[in-house]
Design a protein around this motif. Sequence first.
Motif, short mmCIF file in Angstrom:
data_model
loop_
_atom_site.label_atom_id
_atom_site.label_comp_id
_atom_site.label_asym_id
_atom_site.label_seq_id
_atom_site.Cartn_x
_atom_site.Cartn_y
_atom_site.Cartn_z
N ASN A 19 51.11 31.62 32.28
CA ASN A 19 50.58 32.38 33.00
C ASN A 19 48.87 31.87 33.16
O ASN A 19 48.32 32.87 33.38
CB ASN A 19 50.76 33.33 32.44
CG ASN A 19 52.00 34.26 32.52
OD1 ASN A 19 52.84 34.19 34.00
ND2 ASN A 19 52.07 35.34 31.39
N GLU A 20 48.65 30.96 33.52
CA GLU A 20 47.58 30.48 33.62
C GLU A 20 47.92 29.04 34.42
O GLU A 20 48.37 28.30 34.97
CB GLU A 20 47.08 29.76 32.47
CG GLU A 20 46.80 31.00 31.79
CD GLU A 20 46.98 30.99 30.12
OE1 GLU A 20 46.17 31.80 29.27
OE2 GLU A 20 47.48 29.97 29.91
N LEU A 79 44.45 34.35 33.66
CA LEU A 79 45.67 35.18 34.39
C LEU A 79 44.89 34.95 35.42
O LEU A 79 45.44 34.90 36.82
CB LEU A 79 46.59 36.23 33.64
CG LEU A 79 47.49 36.63 34.56
CD1 LEU A 79 48.70 35.94 34.75
CD2 LEU A 79 47.93 38.20 34.01
N PHE A 80 44.07 35.86 35.64
CA PHE A 80 43.43 36.57 36.70
C PHE A 80 41.87 35.62 36.79
O PHE A 80 41.20 35.83 37.92
CB PHE A 80 42.67 37.54 37.31
CG PHE A 80 43.68 39.04 36.53
CD1 PHE A 80 45.39 38.73 37.95
CD2 PHE A 80 44.53 39.19 35.63
CE1 PHE A 80 46.39 39.97 37.84
CE2 PHE A 80 45.05 40.30 35.27
CZ PHE A 80 46.03 40.13 36.31
N LEU A 101 50.73 29.10 39.06
CA LEU A 101 51.92 29.83 37.95
C LEU A 101 52.84 29.77 38.16
O LEU A 101 53.40 29.10 39.61
CB LEU A 101 51.23 31.11 37.65
CG LEU A 101 50.82 32.48 36.90
CD1 LEU A 101 49.38 30.97 37.51
CD2 LEU A 101 50.69 33.28 36.34
N CYS A 137 47.90 36.23 40.88
CA CYS A 137 47.90 35.47 39.71
C CYS A 137 49.15 34.57 40.26
O CYS A 137 49.23 33.50 39.31
CB CYS A 137 48.39 36.16 38.44
SG CYS A 137 49.93 37.07 38.41
N TYR A 190 41.90 33.20 40.44
CA TYR A 190 41.90 33.93 41.53
C TYR A 190 40.01 33.85 41.55
O TYR A 190 38.95 34.44 42.84
CB TYR A 190 42.26 35.59 41.35
CG TYR A 190 42.07 36.44 42.77
CD1 TYR A 190 42.71 36.16 43.82
CD2 TYR A 190 41.47 37.29 43.26
CE1 TYR A 190 42.70 36.42 44.77
CE2 TYR A 190 41.32 38.10 44.12
CZ TYR A 190 41.70 37.99 44.44
OH TYR A 190 41.42 38.34 46.33
N ASP A 243 45.44 42.47 31.46
CA ASP A 243 46.13 40.99 31.06
C ASP A 243 46.62 41.38 29.76
O ASP A 243 47.59 40.80 28.87
CB ASP A 243 44.81 39.91 31.49
CG ASP A 243 45.44 38.25 30.63
OD1 ASP A 243 46.98 38.53 30.84
OD2 ASP A 243 44.64 37.53 30.43
#
Length: 284
Positions: A53-54, A108-109, A86, A212, A112, A179
Amino acid sequence: MPQNLKGKMLNLNKDGINYIVFRPSYPMDVFVDHYMIAKGHPAYSEERLFPNNEVELFFNLGDANQGQLLADEPNLNFTTSVVSGLRSSFLRIFPGHLFHIGGIRFTLFGFYHLFHIPATKIQDRNFQADEVLGLEIKHLRQQLGDKTEALEQITLMNAWIRSKTESGFHSALAWKKIDHFLRKPQFLIKESLPEISGYSHKHSVHLITKMCGLPPKMVHRIYRLRNFFNYPNILTDHSWAQITYELGYSDQSHLIREFRLFTGFTPVELLKNIPKDFALKQLR
């Protein structure tokens, strides 16, 4: 440690490679999960990077490496710098003789809000980093190669990220709270996501997927897998029924199916092999 580098430094020696991991503290942890310098002569021919997730940014400072995501043949020639989006499956790495990389694993975010690139454009794919982030990546890689100490390289990567954080900080901080909820094994996405995001369920799914690269349900499933890696005393306590319940799986068969899908291992096989991804998560 340099004054502007605040966080926790961890070290792992495994299979001929020395891994130095730095987990930054607030406010840098809003954007970055960790920085890593890995160097050595691998005593293995293949390593697996599991879904996490990264988004990851790798700077290759040693011999060329090959990578394979979904195709039958290696589809990544890792000679300079790579952005890896991801993933919903594991990535196989076939290292060169001298394995030497610098890495940034974003939250995760985080990716972006630093670069404002919709993560759907890089989801389940790997790109030469300059194609995504421009020529400054070539310059940064050259600077990393000129440094001889891992701490100097980590400081350099952290300074580069810090220079980009100001404009997106408050938005990134708000999404970091979402997250946090997605990491919870018992989190009910459909019922709870509109309440914590302030948007409808449909719009929340759209925004999370854009930022993500994966929909929240898949993000939640991958976090559930990663929670296994952090489970207390997992190397000595194999109370599978309790582990299955606490991680939010319906039964042990469900747990095994998810592990095979995301890692290629069963839980027992993973604990027996202790791959690098798992070993790094066990560091405290």
